[in-house]
Each structure stands twice: as structure tokens, then as C-alpha cells.
Design an enzyme around this catalytic site. Structure first.
Site, PDB file in Angstrom:
ATOM      1  N   ASP A  63      -5.874   2.169  -3.323  1.00  0.00           N
ATOM      2  CA  ASP A  63      -7.143   1.998  -2.601  1.00  0.00           C
ATOM      3  C   ASP A  63      -7.520   3.261  -1.834  1.00  0.00           C
ATOM      4  O   ASP A  63      -8.540   3.310  -1.160  1.00  0.00           O
ATOM      5  CB  ASP A  63      -7.121   0.779  -1.683  1.00  0.00           C
ATOM      6  CG  ASP A  63      -6.091   0.869  -0.554  1.00  0.00           C
ATOM      7  OD1 ASP A  63      -5.297   1.836  -0.529  1.00  0.00           O
ATOM      8  OD2 ASP A  63      -6.071  -0.039   0.302  1.00  0.00           O
TER       9      ASP A  63
ATOM     10  N   ASP B 177      -1.080   1.299  -3.881  1.00  0.00           N
ATOM     11  CA  ASP B 177      -1.955   0.274  -4.457  1.00  0.00           C
ATOM     12  C   ASP B 177      -3.308   0.840  -4.857  1.00  0.00           C
ATOM     13  O   ASP B 177      -4.205   0.095  -5.240  1.00  0.00           O
ATOM     14  CB  ASP B 177      -2.119  -0.908  -3.512  1.00  0.00           C
ATOM     15  CG  ASP B 177      -2.933  -0.583  -2.263  1.00  0.00           C
ATOM     16  OD1 ASP B 177      -3.001   0.610  -1.897  1.00  0.00           O
ATOM     17  OD2 ASP B 177      -3.487  -1.513  -1.653  1.00  0.00           O
TER      18      ASP B 177
ATOM     19  N   ASP C  36      -2.514   6.270  -3.514  1.00  0.00           N
ATOM     20  CA  ASP C  36      -1.352   5.702  -2.838  1.00  0.00           C
ATOM     21  C   ASP C  36      -0.835   4.548  -3.682  1.00  0.00           C
ATOM     22  O   ASP C  36      -1.295   4.336  -4.809  1.00  0.00           O
ATOM     23  CB  ASP C  36      -1.708   5.263  -1.414  1.00  0.00           C
ATOM     24  CG  ASP C  36      -2.774   4.174  -1.371  1.00  0.00           C
ATOM     25  OD1 ASP C  36      -3.531   4.060  -2.347  1.00  0.00           O
ATOM     26  OD2 ASP C  36      -2.861   3.456  -0.355  1.00  0.00           O
TER      27      ASP C  36
ATOM     28  N   SER D 141       0.812  -1.207   0.000  1.00  0.00           N
ATOM     29  CA  SER D 141       0.000   0.000   0.000  1.00  0.00           C
ATOM     30  C   SER D 141       0.855   1.270   0.000  1.00  0.00           C
ATOM     31  O   SER D 141       1.640   1.503  -0.907  1.00  0.00           O
ATOM     32  CB  SER D 141      -0.966  -0.048   1.188  1.00  0.00           C
ATOM     33  OG  SER D 141      -1.917   0.968   1.124  1.00  0.00           O
TER      34      SER D 141
END
Length: 451
Positions: A249, A247, A245, A108
Site C-alpha cells: 500500500d 502489503d 512495502d 504491512s
């Protein structure tokens, strides 16, 4: 120490998080998630289980995803290798392909040396704690070891990105024509798909942070580093900036003047718009105890009920699922629109924010004015025993501070779930008042809870 944290298994790649661990974890996942009536029915029909696997572009994801895929295939699971894709894309594709489960290799918003493994169940939903515990226990148990034609196959999921883009575009209430958007992709998983989707939706797009080299993910860019995005929006005269960010999400935004619009403001905008269109289930928004008091006030003004949960998007998701609610999220930019996604989706959120600008013919600043952000002071108090946070003297100090602020502020004191510290958060109509109250509480916490 449990293997699973608040969002999968995470750690330093080739430190605690090795290829061996990834392979063993995948084998255990095949054992645990290969149980149940649906899986048994597939096998009875002569079919193998299927899993979608994707990753963000950090360099360690190459060997970790290979290990995950090897563990699954050696357990008789067919793997659809989706390559580099956002976490929410992986979750969506699990459901879209009717796969039995899926795995996302990503850390992440963490720096490049870290990585993580997130496991999703059928339908693209996050695993409950009890299932994660079963998987961890299965890592030391017997593995599935099929031979011959019963072993799994690994195939490239060639149209994974296209399927996700079509899904995102189909969710929009309005096209983005005429708006200039700056996208910060954090040198992460959205670097390819986010610019493509915004352009297909009609926006004029300028892109920064979209040159991943495996080592630069989240490095001075993305939703945790908004300065570059703000400067770029102002310099090129764009209407809005959207930051993801690593990833993708999460989504945070910047208005035309370079001012940050955080997750609370984003939720306020979307909640009011969804209510106006009759799409906000039970006129309810789900958020955590950390959301700004201004969000609660704004929602009350618009007849929207706010459900509060513990900190963490998994708790928001649990409450949303329990009540079948359609919108929830966190101040950090995890926004969950359950009509279209099973997890936070930064692309989906960003698209809908810009779509509301186009639909209502308003600037982002005008939309964000739906709520007044109360000054907030957050202090992490270290060197204290977080297990004694309920100390009666501390509790008395918190109650006195709350009484002092009354309806014009809020106090929250909580132990960190991952570090040996206590967080003191105070909101008030004036920043100086919030700082003064927070400082007094910090003194009490240090005196009473010192190690």
C-alpha cells in the site's frame, strides 16, 4: 487498551494475535457488518453475505486467514479466498465483486513475526472508529450460528489477481514502453502481481525482493530499506526504481542516480500532472502535517491548495472523502488516488509515476525537481510525559523557534499516538539551522516534561 489501532488489529502472531482471536473477530465482524438495509435485502432474497479475504505471504498469515475464513463461514458468510494479494487489491476487489465486506491479513511494513487484520466495509473503504468499536464490543456477545444450508461456503477467488491487473492497466494515462524499471517487492504481497503489471504496461523490468518464503518479508528490502534498490538501479543502468512495502500500500522511488524520491515528491509530481489534465478535484492535495514545507511551496507555485490533516492515512482518507478530493497521501509513500482506489496503492502510484516519465519524456529527477525538499530534522524525545505536551513553557519555546525561522522554516511538536515520547520536527533552508533549533527545543521538552 483498545483492540483496534490506527490500521486494524496488529500484534505478534501467536502472541496477542492468536487464531482464536482472529476467529472471534471474524464472527463479530459478520454480526456488525451483516446489519443494514443492503444486508437485509440480500438475506430477504435468499442470498448469503459475501466477503473477500486475502493475506500477505508471511507464514502466520496461513493460519490466521484460515481462522478468519472459518469465523466468517460459520456465521453464514460466503468467502472468496483471494490468497496472497496486496491490501489495495483486496479493497478494490470488494467493490468490484459487490461484496459486503472484506478482510486483509497483513502487518504491512512490520517484520515477519508480526501480523494484523484489516477490515474493509462495502465498497472497499476502511471502517470508521465507531464501527470498529462496535465490532470489538460484539466479540463478547452472541454469535451467528446458522446450520445446514445456511452456513457459508469458502471458494478460491481464481481470477482475483487478473481483475486487479486489468484495473491498474486501465488507469494509466500512458504506457511505459522504453523505460527500464527496477522493482523491490519487499518479499511481500506484490512479489507476483507487481512485475507482471509493469511488464504488461510495457516496461522492461528487473526485480529484487520478490522471493517470499514466509519469513523474509520486509527483511532488508522494500520501502523502509532503500539502499539495495538504489544500488541496483545504478548498477544495471535503470531509469527508475520502485519500492513497495510488505502489503504494497506504499510506494517510494529512486531516480537513475540512486537518489530517493519520497512520498512528498511523488505527490507533487502526480498533483501537478493531474492538474494539467484537469483531474485534480478543486485543485486540492490532502496531506498530513508532517509533509515537507517544500511540498507546500511547490503546490502554491502551481496554484494547488493543500489541505493538512493529523498524521495517519486514515485521516487523509477522511478529509478526501469529506471534500471528494482526488489525491492525498503521506511522506511515507501512502498515496491515495481516489479516482481509482479507496486506499493507498503502491502499484497504482508506481505505475503512474513511471507513466508520467514516459508521457512527459522526462527523467524522474527532472519530474521531482518540481519541489525543493527542505532539510528536515526529526527527533523522538523519550523519557518524557507526552500528555503534558501543551505545557506553556514548551509552547512558548515552539512559538519563539517559529518566529526565528519565519517563512524559511517550520516547527512541529507532537505527542506520539502509540509510544511514550514526543516528536520534535524542524525544517529550514539549511540543515545546520534545522539541527540547532531542534536541539534547543529537545532540551526544553526534556527539562519540562521529564518523567
Amino acid at each position: 487498551m483498545p483492540l483496534f489501532g490506527t490500521d486494524g488489529v496488529r500484534g505478534l502472531a501467536n502472541g496477542p494475535l492468536t487464531a482464536d482471536l482472529a476467529l472471534t473477530l471474524a464472527q463479530a465482524t459478520a454480526v456488525v457488518l451483516g446489519q443494514g438495509r443492503t444486508a437485509e435485502a440480500r438475506r430477504a432474497a435468499g442470498k448469503r453475505l459475501t466477503a473477500v479475504v486475502a493475506r500477505d505471504p508471511r507464514i502466520s498469515g496461513e493460519f490466521l486467514s484460515a481462522a478468519v475464513e472459518a469465523g466468517l463461514a460459520s456465521s453464514g458468510v460466503d468467502v472468496l479466498d483471494a490468497g496472497v494479494l496486496p491490501t489495495p487489491a483486496t479493497a478494490y476487489l470488494i467493490a468490484d465483486m459487490d461484496a459486503d465486506f472484506g478482510v486483509m491479513v497483513s502487518a504491512s511494513h512490520n517484520p515477519a513475526p508480526d501480523n494484523g487484520i484489516k477490515i474493509f466495509a462495502r465498497g472497499g473503504v476502511k471502517l470508521p472508529d465507531v464501527v470498529e468499536q462496535r465490532i470489538e464490543e460484539a466479540m463478547s456477545g452472541p454469535k451467528l450460528q446458522p446450520t445446514g444450508a445456511a452456513v457459508g461456503r469458502i471458494r478460491r477467488f481464481a481470477d482475483a489477481e487478473d481483475r486487479y491487473v486489468v484495473h491498474l492497466l486501465g488507469s494509466l494515462p500512458h504506457r511505459l514502453d522504453g523505460l527500464h524499471v527496477v522493482l523491490d517487492c519487499a518479499h511481500g504481497a506484490a512479489s507476483g502481481v507487481s512485475p507482471e503489471t509493469f511488464r504488461d504496461a510495457g516496461a522492461r523490468v528487473t526485480v529484487i525482493g520478490a522471493d517470499p518464503d514466509g519469513l523474509n518479508i520486509n527483511d532488508g528490502v522494500g520501502s523502509t530499506h532503500l539502499d539495495q534498490l538504489a544500488e541496483h538501479v545504478v548498477r544495471v543502468g535503470a531509469d527508475v526504481g520502485i519500492a513497495h512495502d510488505g502489503d504494497a500500500d506504499r510506494c517510494l522511488a529512486v531516480d537513475a542516480e540512486g537518489r530517493v524520491v519520497d512520498g512528498d515528491q511523488i505527490m507533487a509530481i502526480i498533483a501537478v500532472a493531474m492538474k494539467e489534465r484537469g483531474r485534480l478535484k478543486d485543485d486540492t492535495l490532502v496531506t498530513t502535517v508532517m509533509s515537507n514545507l517544500g511540498l507546500h511551496r511547490a503546490m502554491a507555485d502551481h496554484g494547488i491548495h493543500v489541505e493538512k490533516t493529523a498524521v495517519g492515512d486514515r485521516y487523509v482518507l477522511e478529509r478526501m472523502n469529506e471534500g471528494s478530493f482526488s489525491l492525498g497521501g503521506e511522506q511515507s509513500g501512502h498515496v491515495i488516488m481516489s479516482d481509482y482506489a479507496t486506499t493507498g496503492d503502491g502499484l497504482l502510484t508506481g505505475l503512474h509515476i513511471v507513466a508520467e516519465m514516459a508521457r512527459q519524456k522526462k527523467t524522474l529527477a527532472e519530474l521531482a525537481s518540481v519541489m525543493t525538499v527542505y532539510p528536515q530534522v526529526l527527533i523522538n524525545v523519550t523519557g518524557v510525559d507526552r500528555t503534558r505536551v501543551s505545557d506553556p513553557v514548551v509552547a512558548e519555546a515552539v512559538a519563539a523557534a517559529s518566529d526565528e525561522l519565519g517563512d524559511s522554516g517550520r516547527v512541529l511538536l507532537r505527542a506520539s499516538g502509540t509510544e511514550q515520547l514526543v516528536r520534535v520536527m524542524v525544517e529550514a533552508t539549511e540543515a545546520s539551522v534545522a539541527q540547532s533549533v531542534a536541539d534547543r527545543l529537545v532540551d526544553v521538552v526534556r527539562e519540562r516534561l521529564a518523567l
